[in-house]
Design a protein around this motif. Structure first.
Motif, PDB file in Angstrom:
ATOM      1  N   VAL A 165      -3.020  -4.317 -21.938  1.00  0.00           N
ATOM      2  CA  VAL A 165      -3.786  -4.057 -20.715  1.00  0.00           C
ATOM      3  C   VAL A 165      -4.381  -5.387 -20.260  1.00  0.00           C
ATOM      4  N   VAL A 166      -4.591  -5.511 -18.959  1.00  0.00           N
ATOM      5  CA  VAL A 166      -5.208  -6.710 -18.407  1.00  0.00           C
ATOM      6  C   VAL A 166      -6.610  -6.323 -17.955  1.00  0.00           C
ATOM      7  N   LEU A 167      -7.584  -6.978 -18.543  1.00  0.00           N
ATOM      8  CA  LEU A 167      -8.992  -6.746 -18.222  1.00  0.00           C
ATOM      9  C   LEU A 167      -9.652  -8.090 -17.936  1.00  0.00           C
ATOM     10  N   ALA A 168     -10.751  -8.049 -17.229  1.00  0.00           N
ATOM     11  CA  ALA A 168     -11.495  -9.277 -16.926  1.00  0.00           C
ATOM     12  C   ALA A 168     -12.170  -9.805 -18.191  1.00  0.00           C
ATOM     13  N   ALA A 169     -11.904 -11.066 -18.511  1.00  0.00           N
ATOM     14  CA  ALA A 169     -12.513 -11.680 -19.691  1.00  0.00           C
ATOM     15  C   ALA A 169     -14.036 -11.712 -19.565  1.00  0.00           C
ATOM     16  N   ALA A 170     -14.544 -11.909 -18.345  1.00  0.00           N
ATOM     17  CA  ALA A 170     -15.997 -11.944 -18.144  1.00  0.00           C
ATOM     18  C   ALA A 170     -16.627 -10.615 -18.554  1.00  0.00           C
ATOM     19  N   GLY A 171     -15.978  -9.513 -18.197  1.00  0.00           N
ATOM     20  CA  GLY A 171     -16.495  -8.197 -18.567  1.00  0.00           C
ATOM     21  C   GLY A 171     -16.459  -7.969 -20.070  1.00  0.00           C
ATOM     22  N   LEU A 172     -15.362  -8.356 -20.713  1.00  0.00           N
ATOM     23  CA  LEU A 172     -15.257  -8.205 -22.169  1.00  0.00           C
ATOM     24  C   LEU A 172     -16.291  -9.069 -22.876  1.00  0.00           C
ATOM     25  N   THR A 173     -16.556 -10.244 -22.330  1.00  0.00           N
ATOM     26  CA  THR A 173     -17.560 -11.127 -22.914  1.00  0.00           C
ATOM     27  C   THR A 173     -18.947 -10.497 -22.809  1.00  0.00           C
ATOM     28  N   ARG A 174     -19.276  -9.965 -21.631  1.00  0.00           N
ATOM     29  CA  ARG A 174     -20.582  -9.312 -21.453  1.00  0.00           C
ATOM     30  C   ARG A 174     -20.771  -8.152 -22.414  1.00  0.00           C
ATOM     31  N   LEU A 175     -19.662  -7.457 -22.732  1.00  0.00           N
ATOM     32  CA  LEU A 175     -19.733  -6.297 -23.629  1.00  0.00           C
ATOM     33  C   LEU A 175     -19.625  -6.677 -25.101  1.00  0.00           C
ATOM     34  N   GLY A 176     -19.501  -7.975 -25.398  1.00  0.00           N
ATOM     35  CA  GLY A 176     -19.359  -8.404 -26.780  1.00  0.00           C
ATOM     36  C   GLY A 176     -18.010  -8.024 -27.371  1.00  0.00           C
ATOM     37  N   ARG A 177     -16.984  -7.957 -26.537  1.00  0.00           N
ATOM     38  CA  ARG A 177     -15.661  -7.502 -26.993  1.00  0.00           C
ATOM     39  C   ARG A 177     -14.617  -8.619 -26.944  1.00  0.00           C
ATOM     40  N   THR A 178     -15.044  -9.875 -27.081  1.00  0.00           N
ATOM     41  CA  THR A 178     -14.077 -10.978 -27.000  1.00  0.00           C
ATOM     42  C   THR A 178     -13.051 -10.932 -28.127  1.00  0.00           C
ATOM     43  N   HIS A 179     -13.369 -10.274 -29.223  1.00  0.00           N
ATOM     44  CA  HIS A 179     -12.410 -10.170 -30.330  1.00  0.00           C
ATOM     45  C   HIS A 179     -11.160  -9.379 -29.935  1.00  0.00           C
ATOM     46  N   THR A 180     -11.227  -8.635 -28.848  1.00  0.00           N
ATOM     47  CA  THR A 180     -10.060  -7.867 -28.401  1.00  0.00           C
ATOM     48  C   THR A 180      -9.123  -8.684 -27.514  1.00  0.00           C
ATOM     49  N   ILE A 181      -9.565  -9.863 -27.089  1.00  0.00           N
ATOM     50  CA  ILE A 181      -8.750 -10.700 -26.205  1.00  0.00           C
ATOM     51  C   ILE A 181      -7.660 -11.381 -27.021  1.00  0.00           C
ATOM     52  N   THR A 182      -6.412 -11.161 -26.632  1.00  0.00           N
ATOM     53  CA  THR A 182      -5.297 -11.808 -27.322  1.00  0.00           C
ATOM     54  C   THR A 182      -4.722 -12.957 -26.516  1.00  0.00           C
ATOM     55  N   GLU A 183      -4.964 -12.972 -25.211  1.00  0.00           N
ATOM     56  CA  GLU A 183      -4.471 -14.056 -24.376  1.00  0.00           C
ATOM     57  C   GLU A 183      -5.303 -14.132 -23.103  1.00  0.00           C
ATOM     58  N   LEU A 184      -5.653 -15.346 -22.717  1.00  0.00           N
ATOM     59  CA  LEU A 184      -6.306 -15.574 -21.433  1.00  0.00           C
ATOM     60  C   LEU A 184      -5.228 -16.037 -20.461  1.00  0.00           C
TER      61      LEU A 184
END
Length: 197
Positions: A49-68
């Motif tokens: 899925v493609v989600l906004a990195a800024a939103g994931l960062t605000r939610l403390g979910r950066t560990h779910t990011i596999t690629e920017l």
């Protein structure tokens, strides 16, 4: 539509689908991911899925990011990630703790960049769901703005960049308008519905 069109342009081999729901629901649809809120029958049915990195960062979910995704692949929505604080003009002009705090929050390069991006969008007369991306930044005294307008299927796109001296708000507004005009001259209104012609 903006993300889907740019993904289709970069990777026509992908099947891009629209999904809804909160972050946990969306992440729960990715094979191997877990989340508390998963739609019955939809767990693990997607590769990504493609989600906004800024939103994931605000939610403390950066560990779910596999690629920017690099801006050369996908430009964000105009003004994405910027925050605004509004108040009455009289309060901003007064010599108070509030006006001092507002001056501290103001970041001129960010304001110039967002102004250029929003000026482009306004001149194109595009809505928030139009497949249009824009990214501006100040570097070495120059304000650069790059924009893309895509057909919804991603098969056609126009991508242009301009820069001017970072000389204030008028220059930022003018940059957005000039780039929008260049995109319109190149046929942007033929790619996606725009009120501007």
């Amino acid at each position: 539509p903006r993300r889907a069109a740019q993904l289709r342009a970069a990777r026509p081999d992908l099947e891009v689908i629209d999904i809804r729901g909160n972050v946990d629901t969306r992440l729960g649809r990715v094979r191997g991911m877990t989340g508390p809120e998963v739609i019955d029958g939809k767990k693990g049915d997607l590769d990504a899925v493609v989600l906004a990195a800024a939103g994931l960062t605000r939610l403390g979910r950066t560990h779910t990011i596999t690629e920017l995704l690099d801006p050369s692949v996908m430009l964000p929505a105009p003004g994405q990630g910027s925050l605004a604080v509004e108040c009455r003009q009289a309060d901003a002009d007064a010599d108070t703790a509030l006006s001092a705090a507002l001056r501290e929050y103001d970041d001129e390069p960010t304001r110039l960049a967002v102004t250029a991006e929003r000026s482009l969008l306004a001149r194109l007369e595009a809505g928030c769901s139009a497949p249009i991306g824009a990214l501006a930044a100040v570097e070495d005294g120059k304000l650069g703005l790059e924009a893309v307008v895509c057909s919804p299927d991603g098969q056609r796109l126009l991508r242009r960049r301009l820069e001017v001296a970072a000389d204030g708000m008028e220059a930022a507004v003018g940059l957005g308008v000039r780039l929008a005009e260049a995109l319109l001259d190149d046929g942007a209104a033929e790619l996606t519905p725009l009120a501007a012609r």
